[in-house]
Scaffold this motif. Sequence first.
Motif, PDB file in Angstrom:
ATOM      1  N   MET A 160       0.731  -1.106  -0.027  1.00 14.38           N
ATOM      2  CA  MET A 160       0.035  -0.026  -0.051  1.00 14.38           C
ATOM      3  C   MET A 160       0.682   1.173  -0.158  1.00 14.38           C
ATOM      4  SD  MET A 160      -2.796  -1.417   0.008  1.00 14.38           S
ATOM      5  CE  MET A 160      -4.047  -0.049   0.316  1.00 14.38           C
ATOM      6  N   PRO A 161       0.149   2.361  -0.485  1.00 15.72           N
ATOM      7  CA  PRO A 161       1.124   3.570  -0.622  1.00 15.72           C
ATOM      8  C   PRO A 161       1.428   4.215   0.563  1.00 15.72           C
ATOM      9  CG  PRO A 161      -0.863   3.831  -2.072  1.00 15.72           C
ATOM     10  CD  PRO A 161      -0.699   2.643  -1.492  1.00 15.72           C
ATOM     11  N   ASN A 162       0.579   3.911   1.604  1.00 18.61           N
ATOM     12  CA  ASN A 162       0.675   4.460   2.856  1.00 18.61           C
ATOM     13  C   ASN A 162       1.637   3.705   3.990  1.00 18.61           C
ATOM     14  OD1 ASN A 162      -0.816   2.166   3.688  1.00 18.61           O
ATOM     15  ND2 ASN A 162      -2.614   3.148   4.316  1.00 18.61           N
ATOM     16  N   GLY A 163       2.238   2.872   3.299  1.00 19.37           N
ATOM     17  CA  GLY A 163       3.235   1.871   3.924  1.00 19.37           C
ATOM     18  C   GLY A 163       2.785   0.683   4.713  1.00 19.37           C
ATOM     19  N   GLU A 164       1.470   0.276   4.620  1.00 20.09           N
ATOM     20  CA  GLU A 164       0.961  -0.653   5.545  1.00 20.09           C
ATOM     21  C   GLU A 164       1.134  -1.978   4.832  1.00 20.09           C
ATOM     22  OE1 GLU A 164      -2.913  -0.151   6.912  1.00 20.09           O
ATOM     23  OE2 GLU A 164      -2.548   1.917   7.804  1.00 20.09           O
ATOM     24  N   CYS A 165       2.312  -2.743   5.187  1.00 23.80           N
ATOM     25  CA  CYS A 165       2.536  -3.841   4.681  1.00 23.80           C
ATOM     26  C   CYS A 165       3.666  -4.542   5.499  1.00 23.80           C
ATOM     27  CB  CYS A 165       2.893  -3.796   3.384  1.00 23.80           C
ATOM     28  SG  CYS A 165       4.494  -3.518   2.912  1.00 23.80           S
ATOM     29  N   VAL A 166       4.028  -5.831   5.288  1.00 22.30           N
ATOM     30  CA  VAL A 166       4.943  -6.542   5.724  1.00 22.30           C
ATOM     31  C   VAL A 166       6.363  -6.618   5.018  1.00 22.30           C
ATOM     32  CG1 VAL A 166       3.490  -7.832   7.468  1.00 22.30           C
ATOM     33  CG2 VAL A 166       4.203  -8.760   5.319  1.00 22.30           C
ATOM     34  N   GLU A 167       7.485  -6.558   5.799  1.00 24.19           N
ATOM     35  CA  GLU A 167       8.599  -7.314   4.829  1.00 24.19           C
ATOM     36  C   GLU A 167       8.731  -8.234   5.078  1.00 24.19           C
ATOM     37  OE1 GLU A 167      10.673  -2.712   4.669  1.00 24.19           O
ATOM     38  OE2 GLU A 167      10.663  -3.692   6.661  1.00 24.19           O
ATOM     39  N   PHE A 168       9.822  -8.956   4.232  1.00 21.58           N
ATOM     40  CA  PHE A 168      10.299 -10.464   4.310  1.00 21.58           C
ATOM     41  C   PHE A 168      11.761 -10.476   4.112  1.00 21.58           C
ATOM     42  CE2 PHE A 168      11.187 -14.021   1.571  1.00 21.58           C
ATOM     43  CZ  PHE A 168      10.865 -15.201   2.455  1.00 21.58           C
ATOM     44  N   ALA A 169      12.557 -11.192   4.474  1.00 20.02           N
ATOM     45  CA  ALA A 169      13.937 -11.578   4.274  1.00 20.02           C
ATOM     46  C   ALA A 169      14.052 -13.180   4.542  1.00 20.02           C
ATOM     47  CB  ALA A 169      14.804 -10.963   5.615  1.00 20.02           C
ATOM     48  N   TRP A 170      14.988 -13.559   3.742  1.00 20.25           N
ATOM     49  CA  TRP A 170      15.306 -14.921   3.587  1.00 20.25           C
ATOM     50  C   TRP A 170      16.692 -15.217   3.879  1.00 20.25           C
ATOM     51  CZ3 TRP A 170      16.423 -18.169  -1.161  1.00 20.25           C
ATOM     52  CH2 TRP A 170      16.406 -19.433  -1.053  1.00 20.25           C
ATOM     53  N   ASN A 171      17.197 -16.345   4.677  1.00 18.60           N
ATOM     54  CA  ASN A 171      18.322 -16.366   5.238  1.00 18.60           C
ATOM     55  C   ASN A 171      19.207 -17.241   3.877  1.00 18.60           C
ATOM     56  OD1 ASN A 171      17.809 -19.240   5.389  1.00 18.60           O
ATOM     57  ND2 ASN A 171      18.532 -19.342   7.631  1.00 18.60           N
ATOM     58  N   GLY A 172      18.370 -17.823   2.905  1.00 18.37           N
ATOM     59  CA  GLY A 172      19.130 -18.510   1.611  1.00 18.37           C
ATOM     60  C   GLY A 172      18.934 -20.115   2.004  1.00 18.37           C
ATOM     61  N   ARG A 173      18.441 -20.397   3.241  1.00 13.77           N
ATOM     62  CA  ARG A 173      18.309 -21.901   3.346  1.00 13.77           C
ATOM     63  C   ARG A 173      16.934 -22.292   3.748  1.00 13.77           C
ATOM     64  NH1 ARG A 173      22.454 -21.486   7.587  1.00 13.77           N
ATOM     65  NH2 ARG A 173      23.147 -19.701   6.563  1.00 13.77           N
ATOM     66  N   ASP A 174      16.729 -22.185   5.025  1.00  9.85           N
ATOM     67  CA  ASP A 174      15.393 -22.784   5.419  1.00  9.85           C
ATOM     68  C   ASP A 174      14.359 -21.773   6.337  1.00  9.85           C
ATOM     69  OD1 ASP A 174      17.097 -22.717   7.526  1.00  9.85           O
ATOM     70  OD2 ASP A 174      16.451 -24.882   8.053  1.00  9.85           O
ATOM     71  N   VAL A 175      15.015 -20.379   6.695  1.00  4.22           N
ATOM     72  CA  VAL A 175      14.180 -19.729   7.726  1.00  4.22           C
ATOM     73  C   VAL A 175      13.899 -18.277   6.737  1.00  4.22           C
ATOM     74  CG1 VAL A 175      14.543 -18.507   9.570  1.00  4.22           C
ATOM     75  CG2 VAL A 175      15.595 -20.702   9.689  1.00  4.22           C
ATOM     76  N   SER A 176      12.760 -17.794   7.132  1.00  5.43           N
ATOM     77  CA  SER A 176      12.394 -16.680   6.417  1.00  5.43           C
ATOM     78  C   SER A 176      11.977 -15.680   7.847  1.00  5.43           C
ATOM     79  CB  SER A 176      11.229 -16.866   5.663  1.00  5.43           C
ATOM     80  OG  SER A 176      10.042 -17.359   6.309  1.00  5.43           O
ATOM     81  N   ASP A 218       9.811 -21.251   9.495  1.00 11.31           N
ATOM     82  CA  ASP A 218      10.500 -22.258   8.405  1.00 11.31           C
ATOM     83  C   ASP A 218       9.809 -21.912   7.048  1.00 11.31           C
ATOM     84  OD1 ASP A 218      11.853 -23.686  10.142  1.00 11.31           O
ATOM     85  OD2 ASP A 218      10.131 -25.137  10.534  1.00 11.31           O
ATOM     86  N   ILE A 219      10.666 -21.759   6.209  1.00  8.69           N
ATOM     87  CA  ILE A 219      10.385 -21.072   4.808  1.00  8.69           C
ATOM     88  C   ILE A 219       9.261 -22.079   3.908  1.00  8.69           C
ATOM     89  CG2 ILE A 219      12.363 -22.336   3.562  1.00  8.69           C
ATOM     90  CD1 ILE A 219      10.862 -18.778   2.719  1.00  8.69           C
TER      91      ILE A 219
END
Length: 64
Positions: free
Chosen positions: A20-36, A52-53
């Motif tokens: 959303m333009p107002n910034g209401e969302c979540v962010e995601f990161a991944w370690n390249g293996r099995d955890v997000s 767990d991914i």
Amino acid sequence: MSSNAYLLPGPQWRKSSLSMPNGECVEFAWNGRDVSLIRDSKNPEAGVLRVDIRPFIQLVKNDD
């Protein structure tokens, strides 16, 4: 802990292009293996949810 641990990069956070333009969302990161990692983009200091991914991907794919 290695004395060089401070040199390790932090998570590379990504936000959906559909956020959303107002910034209401979540962010995601991944370690390249099995955890997000998931956090609130409006309040990133509030904490991080670690999941767990594989089950996370299934949850996203099966969202109706």
